[in-house]
Design a protein around this motif. Sequence first.
Motif, mmCIF file in Angstrom:
data_model
loop_
_atom_site.group_PDB
_atom_site.id
_atom_site.type_symbol
_atom_site.label_atom_id
_atom_site.label_comp_id
_atom_site.label_asym_id
_atom_site.label_seq_id
_atom_site.Cartn_x
_atom_site.Cartn_y
_atom_site.Cartn_z
ATOM 1 N N ILE A 1 -55.765 12.351 -22.261
ATOM 2 C CA ILE A 1 -56.120 12.978 -23.541
ATOM 3 C C ILE A 1 -56.316 11.883 -24.578
ATOM 4 O O ILE A 1 -55.480 10.978 -24.709
ATOM 5 N N VAL A 2 -57.425 11.962 -25.309
ATOM 6 C CA VAL A 2 -57.692 11.038 -26.411
ATOM 7 C C VAL A 2 -57.623 11.808 -27.725
ATOM 8 O O VAL A 2 -57.476 13.036 -27.736
ATOM 9 N N GLU A 3 -57.708 11.095 -28.835
ATOM 10 C CA GLU A 3 -57.611 11.737 -30.147
ATOM 11 C C GLU A 3 -58.712 12.764 -30.330
ATOM 12 O O GLU A 3 -59.864 12.517 -29.942
ATOM 13 N N PRO A 4 -58.385 13.919 -30.947
ATOM 14 C CA PRO A 4 -59.423 14.920 -31.200
ATOM 15 C C PRO A 4 -60.604 14.293 -31.944
ATOM 16 O O PRO A 4 -60.417 13.530 -32.885
ATOM 17 N N GLY A 5 -61.803 14.603 -31.473
ATOM 18 C CA GLY A 5 -63.010 14.095 -32.133
ATOM 19 C C GLY A 5 -63.386 12.684 -31.716
ATOM 20 O O GLY A 5 -64.386 12.139 -32.182
ATOM 21 N N ASP B 1 -46.301 10.381 -22.919
ATOM 22 C CA ASP B 1 -46.781 10.279 -24.296
ATOM 23 C C ASP B 1 -46.302 8.976 -24.942
ATOM 24 O O ASP B 1 -45.107 8.800 -25.196
ATOM 25 N N PHE B 2 -47.234 8.053 -25.147
ATOM 26 C CA PHE B 2 -46.975 6.837 -25.935
ATOM 27 C C PHE B 2 -48.001 6.873 -27.069
ATOM 28 O O PHE B 2 -49.074 6.269 -26.958
ATOM 29 N N THR B 3 -47.715 7.609 -28.131
ATOM 30 C CA THR B 3 -48.707 7.737 -29.215
ATOM 31 C C THR B 3 -48.068 7.451 -30.574
ATOM 32 O O THR B 3 -47.781 6.297 -30.884
HETATM 33 P P1 NAD Z 1 -51.995 2.183 -29.347
HETATM 34 O O1 NAD Z 1 -52.307 2.344 -30.795
HETATM 35 O O2 NAD Z 1 -52.726 1.151 -28.555
HETATM 36 O O3 NAD Z 1 -52.152 3.585 -28.589
HETATM 37 C C1 NAD Z 1 -51.855 4.834 -29.141
HETATM 38 C C2 NAD Z 1 -52.995 5.766 -28.739
HETATM 39 O O4 NAD Z 1 -52.668 7.106 -29.114
HETATM 40 C C3 NAD Z 1 -54.322 5.414 -29.406
HETATM 41 O O5 NAD Z 1 -55.328 5.238 -28.408
HETATM 42 C C4 NAD Z 1 -54.635 6.663 -30.256
HETATM 43 O O6 NAD Z 1 -56.011 6.938 -30.293
HETATM 44 C C5 NAD Z 1 -53.880 7.728 -29.473
HETATM 45 N N1 NAD Z 1 -53.648 8.963 -30.236
HETATM 46 C C6 NAD Z 1 -53.292 9.093 -31.534
HETATM 47 N N2 NAD Z 1 -53.249 10.410 -31.876
HETATM 48 C C7 NAD Z 1 -53.582 11.109 -30.774
HETATM 49 C C8 NAD Z 1 -53.726 12.495 -30.488
HETATM 50 N N3 NAD Z 1 -53.500 13.427 -31.428
HETATM 51 N N4 NAD Z 1 -54.080 12.866 -29.241
HETATM 52 C C9 NAD Z 1 -54.325 11.948 -28.278
HETATM 53 N N5 NAD Z 1 -54.214 10.616 -28.491
HETATM 54 C C10 NAD Z 1 -53.841 10.197 -29.716
HETATM 55 O O7 NAD Z 1 -50.413 1.895 -29.301
HETATM 56 P P2 NAD Z 1 -49.535 1.352 -28.069
HETATM 57 O O8 NAD Z 1 -49.318 -0.117 -28.209
HETATM 58 O O9 NAD Z 1 -50.053 1.889 -26.785
HETATM 59 O O10 NAD Z 1 -48.130 2.037 -28.420
HETATM 60 C C11 NAD Z 1 -48.003 3.440 -28.574
HETATM 61 C C12 NAD Z 1 -46.546 3.783 -28.854
HETATM 62 O O11 NAD Z 1 -45.733 3.432 -27.723
HETATM 63 C C13 NAD Z 1 -45.939 3.030 -30.046
HETATM 64 O O12 NAD Z 1 -45.041 3.898 -30.711
HETATM 65 C C14 NAD Z 1 -45.182 1.881 -29.383
HETATM 66 O O13 NAD Z 1 -44.122 1.373 -30.151
HETATM 67 C C15 NAD Z 1 -44.664 2.597 -28.155
HETATM 68 N N6 NAD Z 1 -44.260 1.729 -27.027
HETATM 69 C C16 NAD Z 1 -43.151 2.101 -26.352
HETATM 70 C C17 NAD Z 1 -42.744 1.401 -25.226
HETATM 71 C C18 NAD Z 1 -41.554 1.893 -24.432
HETATM 72 O O14 NAD Z 1 -41.211 1.294 -23.399
HETATM 73 N N7 NAD Z 1 -40.947 3.002 -24.825
HETATM 74 C C19 NAD Z 1 -43.473 0.277 -24.803
HETATM 75 C C20 NAD Z 1 -44.640 -0.083 -25.529
HETATM 76 C C21 NAD Z 1 -45.035 0.656 -26.643
#
Ligand code: NAD
Length: 271
Positions: free
Chosen positions: A33-37, A74-76
């Motif tokens: 799933i990617v961001e809406p739009g 979910d890492f968003t």
């Molecule tokens: P990133 O910005 O590269 O990725 C986040 C993605 O989420 C983006 O592609 C964005 O377009 C997408 N997104 C935003 N809103 C959305 C929606 N409504 N629907 C679908 N997609 C949506 O960031 P990242 O470096 O991948 O990190 C993401 C999160 O994970 C951060 O909070 C980071 O701190 C965390 N993280 C956690 C760990 C862990 O082990 N728990 C490790 C690395 C990063």
Amino acid sequence: MTRIAIVGVAGRMGRTLVNAVLQADGATLAGGIVEPGSTLVGADIGELAGVGSLGVSAVDSLEAIVDDFDVLIDFTAPQVTLSNLAFCAERGKRMVIGTTGLSDEELAELDGYGEKLPFVFAPNMSVGVNLTLKLLETAAKALGDEGYDIEVIEAHHRHKVDAPSGTALKMGEVVAESLGRTLKEHGVFERVGQCGPRTDKEIGFATVRAGDIIGEHTVMFATEGERIEITHKASSRMTFAKGAVRAARWVADQDKGRYAMQDVLGLTDRV
Ligand code: NAD
């Protein structure tokens, strides 16, 4: 076979997660799933992750693939994660959440979902970091009340949006709890200007943001004459992604509840 969908599949972690699911036994990639739009709707998620076509197209809503997956990784971002929790609770799905930077209110809201669905929430999914938390507990109990100053230093890439990192906060919490302290009372997150000497019980945090650093954390126990540093360095996001996929396979068999990586790894002592 656990059917896994990845939200934020175009992100740094999302792309790595695609690779990790493909490499894992007992898991299949059910959707992304990617961001809406987003202009990436319809793109092949294998192409996005650099592994070639997988025949799975990115969608921009969970509803579009609701029958295809069992566990959502979910890492968003905090608000996105909370709305995904609401969806998954309603539709009988499970989650693995790596998103960091949640406020106290957002954490309380997340906690409430423990009664509604099974999910794993961990600021750091790497096995090494979770072992480091155990080492910190031991070190804090041995040193913390013996005049050692405790400082947490973390470094991440220039794109990271929250600070200090969720892992740094978790490390600070483990140390504080082991010593009967709290970060609310003893955490020091800023030192600037005439801030005076440090106090005995404070736990200081320092943040570095630079280049492409994946994630480095050091907890320092320093006193007159010696210094102990416990350090973890991640050199690839794959370590987090592999942990997340392991958590997804594990949570597929659990009852409702909020779980930590310690539960996934079978460490009975939760930190
Ligand atoms: P990133 O910005 O590269 O990725 C986040 C993605 O989420 C983006 O592609 C964005 O377009 C997408 N997104 C935003 N809103 C959305 C929606 N409504 N629907 C679908 N997609 C949506 O960031 P990242 O470096 O991948 O990190 C993401 C999160 O994970 C951060 O909070 C980071 O701190 C965390 N993280 C956690 C760990 C862990 O082990 N728990 C490790 C690395 C990063």
